[in-house]
Design an enzyme around this catalytic site. Structure first.
Site, PDB file in Angstrom:
ATOM      1  N   ASP A  80      75.992  26.727  98.761  1.00 40.95           N
ATOM      2  CA  ASP A  80      74.935  26.101  99.542  1.00 40.95           C
ATOM      3  C   ASP A  80      74.918  24.630  99.113  1.00 40.95           C
ATOM      4  O   ASP A  80      75.466  24.269  98.068  1.00 40.95           O
ATOM      5  CB  ASP A  80      73.578  26.791  99.310  1.00 40.95           C
ATOM      6  CG  ASP A  80      72.591  26.440 100.438  1.00 40.95           C
ATOM      7  OD1 ASP A  80      72.858  25.471 101.193  1.00 40.95           O
ATOM      8  OD2 ASP A  80      71.563  27.121 100.578  1.00 40.95           O
TER       9      ASP A  80
HETATM   10  C1  BGC Z   1      70.464  25.257 103.425  1.00 41.76           C
HETATM   11  C2  BGC Z   1      71.613  25.931 104.159  1.00 41.76           C
HETATM   12  C3  BGC Z   1      72.241  24.930 105.099  1.00 41.76           C
HETATM   13  C4  BGC Z   1      72.699  23.715 104.300  1.00 41.76           C
HETATM   14  C5  BGC Z   1      73.337  22.644 105.151  1.00 41.76           C
HETATM   15  C6  BGC Z   1      70.894  23.973 102.752  1.00 41.76           C
HETATM   16  O1  BGC Z   1      69.800  23.300 102.220  1.00 41.76           O
HETATM   17  O2  BGC Z   1      69.940  26.143 102.455  1.00 41.76           O
HETATM   18  O3  BGC Z   1      71.150  27.030 104.865  1.00 41.76           O
HETATM   19  O4  BGC Z   1      73.297  25.521 105.790  1.00 41.76           O
HETATM   20  O5  BGC Z   1      71.570  23.142 103.652  1.00 41.76           O
HETATM   21  O6  BGC Z   1      72.394  22.018 105.946  1.00 41.76           O
END
Ligand code: BGC
Length: 756
Positions: A227
């Site tokens: 993530d």
């Molecule tokens: C989120 C993800 C997301 C990623 C990119 C993160 O903060 O938890 O779900 O895909 O950001 O935006």
């Protein structure tokens, strides 16, 4: 691209460079070897591609916002969700986005999780089925998905540092199971690891999670990415199986990887594995993006409307107030009628090219009066707005109040503190109910809310966060163009304190103990016999269904065989409708504590008035199994199981029983402290101990004086013998049966015979 050849040609630095992003949305190219970069974008219910591709948070391009996961799960419709996935894949393909970041299939442990709207269900089977369909739909277009957030990201509070602590059974039976089915069936190109720790180890460097479970147990052969910002120690991450760090670490972690290989703390073979997985993804992406496709947003807006209508759940409908009669005078009340809340905040926020409100869509049906009623930017009641709404409702025969949760209540990044709806909306509903006896409440929310108005209003229609076309879908349902067919994918508790995680959510600082164990959602409410506000699987229709003729392929099967269950469902009403037929399994007698019942199958059938269809389910071993910690595996205990088929978890219409034979045994390692009764009951104990237990039992009985207590003394003696550690027999008898050393040897022998 011949990956073996390329890997051999790559320098250490080049391989390390592949293991983190170029920027927020791209992998790194290696120009020397013609390896292109690929683009990833959020997800999950629309395409959020930033206009300036190198920026992190930037205005996104126009796109189509489909219903969010909390809604799509309620469709209980695999095909529908796959169709939505295809549309998302089409958008990505047209925009040259190789991987859509989603779906999310974390379990809804608490109604308070700010990101519940992005997740499917409290039930792992339903979550995995819907996630797999979503993945298959997107990937059928040659576009990858990223199943997220693996795993146990069940709250937003301190999501980047907290540790989700739970026992092995809870992990596998509930939290991992949602991902397991999605990985095995959906075969996502990528999996995104979660921010949090699990039992104190960050997911991004959790070998048990990313390799032992994901790859070795489940056979995942794609890429694991982090993530955004989830990496703690990059070298440990590579060792654990984290291939790609996102976003860029600006070269810092690439250098660390190189240093670790050079100083011998990281085996280069592990780096090669990670680089190979990135190259594989690039390869797949190139193939997927090579053809062109048209992104027809107008057509997708229509599809979003159809999907939203299929997902909505009719929670209550007294006196058949719905569908509305267009000849009646109708008031639409509430800001959400004009400005629907149709998606949540955070990384999944789509820049919708168009939004249809119910107030706009209702023109297709009839004229309505409108009053705003409340201001969505605050909880505080505005007397003027309420008075206007009351006057509006007074003039009409039916008042439809559009309410729910505002953006201030739920979003990525924070959790809710309570389950109440904004006070100004609740006051509005109360006041409208005082002047109108035909009130419908339409809800826009990403998670359950308390409903103090439940008994005052006649109908409640749950639209969840239904995407940009939600207004049209709402009207289609209100006026009966579409017959509601959604079912709740989560329990709506009467009050927050009824929820099993209430005491330990969101934990103490970073320490989150999943003390309720496997008893999440209906598994808990059923066991505790708590009446929910609306149960899991509940949802009404404008027609009625009759269930009959449950048939099992056999009433005695082997755990390794497939069991087929069929039932007949008839539409006994006057209009066409769809029913979600749910199948639950109960282990009637288990040596471990098991839920009262668990969802193991569902099918959605469409029936014309008077029509009957046969609905079939196939159950395999997993449908009867529980996760055994001693065996580190799924086991089936031989015995009787109940198969229940119904219209909701609390509306079971038919049951039958099946005897499942199984060779599985819970492995037990005996010690001198094992209760005598346990050892005596072991089928192999006489091989080691002969008839020693009978003698002990006889001896102890004889030692009891004849007294007036008779039966009670007998019960006590039996219990004492049964539950006494075997070593105590030796001390009570002065080693009359054997010495301590002999006992130790016999116990070892029994363990050996039992293969422990
Ligand atoms: C989120 C993800 C997301 C990623 C990119 C993160 O903060 O938890 O779900 O895909 O950001 O935006």
């Amino acid at each position: 691209m011949n990956i073996d050849v390329i890997l051999k040609e790559m320098t250490l630095e080049e391989k390390a460079s592949l293991c983190s992003g170029k920027d927020s949305w791209h992998t790194k190219p290696v120009e020397r070897l013609d390896i292109p970069e690929i683009m990833v974008s959020d997800g999950p219910h629309g395409l959020r591609k930033v206009k300036d591709e190198s920026a992190a948070m930037n205005q996104a391009i126009d796109a189509v916002c489909f219903p969010t996961a909390c809604a799509t799960a309620c469709s209980f419709d695999r095909e529908l969700v796959a169709n939505m996935g295809k549309a998302l894949g089409q958008a990505c393909k047209a925009e040259k986005v190789a991987v859509l970041l989603g779906p999310g299939c974390n379990i809804k442990r608490s109604p308070l999780c700010g990101r519940n709207f992005e997740y499917f269900s409290e039930d792992p089977y339903l979550s995995s089925q819907i996630a797999a369909s979503h993945i298959q739909g997107v990937q059928s277009m040659g576009i990858g998905t990223s199943l997220k957030h693996f795993a146990c990201n069940n709250q937003e509070t301190r999501r980047m540092t907290c540790t989700a602590n739970m026992d092995e059974r809870t992990f596998f039976e509930i939290y991992a199971a949602a991902f397991e089915g999605a990985v095995k069936q959906g075969k996502p190109y990528t999996v995104m690891c979660s921010y949090n720790r699990i039992n104190n180890v960050y997911s991004s460097e959790n070998k048990f999670l990313l390799t032992d479970v994901l790859r070795d147990k489940w056979g995942f052969d794609g890429l694991v990415m982090s993530d955004w910002g989830a990496v703690n120690d990059r070298t440990e991450g590579i060792k654990a199986g984290l291939d790609l760090e996102m976003p860029s670490s600006h070269g810092v972690n690439d250098k660390k990887i190189v240093e670790s290989v050079k100083n011998g703390t990281l085996d280069e073979k592990l780096l090669d594995k990670a680089a190979r997985n990135v190259l594989n993804l690039v390869n797949k992406a190139e193939n997927g993006l090579c053809s062109d496709v048209q992104w027809d947003m107008q057509a997708q807006h229509k599809l979003a409307r159809t999907i939203a209508a299929e997902c909505a759940v009719l929670l209550k409908n007294d006196s058949a107030l719905l569908p509305l009669d267009t000849s009646k005078s109708i008031a639409f009340i509430g800001d959400f009628a004009k400005n629907p809340r149709y998606q949540g905040g955070g990384s999944s926020h789509i820049n919708s090219f168009k939004v249809t409100s119910a107030l706009e869509a209702v023109k297709e049906y009839c004229e309505v009066e409108y009053a705003q009623g409340y201001d969505s930017n605050t909880d505080v009641s505005d007397e003027k707005l309420i008075n206007e709404a009351v006057e509006c409702a007074k003039k009409c025969e039916v008042a439809v109040v559009f309410a729910g949760l505002t953006d201030l209540y739920e979003s990525e990044g924070f959790d809710r503190k309570h389950m109440a709806m904004p006070a100004n909306q609740l006051e509005l509903i109360d006041k409208v109910c005082e002047v109108c006896s035909n009130v419908v409440v339409v809800l826009h929310n990403g998670s359950p809310v308390e409903m103090p108005f439940k008994n005052k209003v006649k109908s409640i229609l749950e639209m969840y966060l239904g995407g940009q076309a939600v207004g049209g879908a709402t009207c289609d349902l209100l006026f009966g163009k579409v017959n509601p067919s959604g079912k709740l994918a989560e329990t709506f508790p009467e009050r927050l304190s009824d929820n099993p995680s209430f005491i330990s959510f969101p934990g103490e600082k970073d320490d989150v103990q999943y003390r309720e164990g496997i008893f999440v959602g209906y598994r808990y409410y059923d066991f505790k016999q708590i009446e929910p506000l609306f149960p899991f699987g509940h949802g009404l229709s404008y027609t009625t269904f009759e269930y009959s003729d449950i048939k099992l392929s056999s009433n005695a099967v082997n755990a390794d065989d497939e069991l087929t269950v069929s039932v007949k469902v008839k539409n006994t009403g006057k209009i066409e409708g769809k029913e979600v037929v749910q199948l639950y399994v109960t282990d009637k007698e288990a040596s471990v504590i098991r839920p009262v019942k668990e969802l193991k199958g569902f099918e959605k059938v469409s029936l014309k008035p008077g029509e009957t269809k046969n609905v079939m389910f196939k159950l395999n071993k997993r449908a009867f199994a529980f996760y055994c910690e001693a065996a580190h595996d799924w086991l089936v205990e031989e015995g009787d199981f109940t198969i229940s088929v119904g219209s909701s978890s609390r509306d079971i219409r038919l049951t039958d029983e099946v005897f499942v034979s199984s060779k599985d045994r819970i492995p037990v390692k005996y010690t001198v402290n094992s209760p005598l009764g346990d050892i005596a009951a072991d089928p192999n104990s006489t091989k080691v101990f002969g008839n020693m237990f009978e003698e002990i039992s006889r001896g102890m009985r004889q030692a009891q004086p004849e007294d007036s207590m008779g039966a009670a003394t007998e019960m006590m003696t039996n219990a004492m013998i049964r539950e006494m550690p075997i070593r105590a027999v030796l001390s009570f008898s002065g080693e009359a049966f054997m010495t301590y050393d002999e006992l130790g040897m016999k116990i070892d022998e029994l363990n050996r015979i039992n293969n422990y």
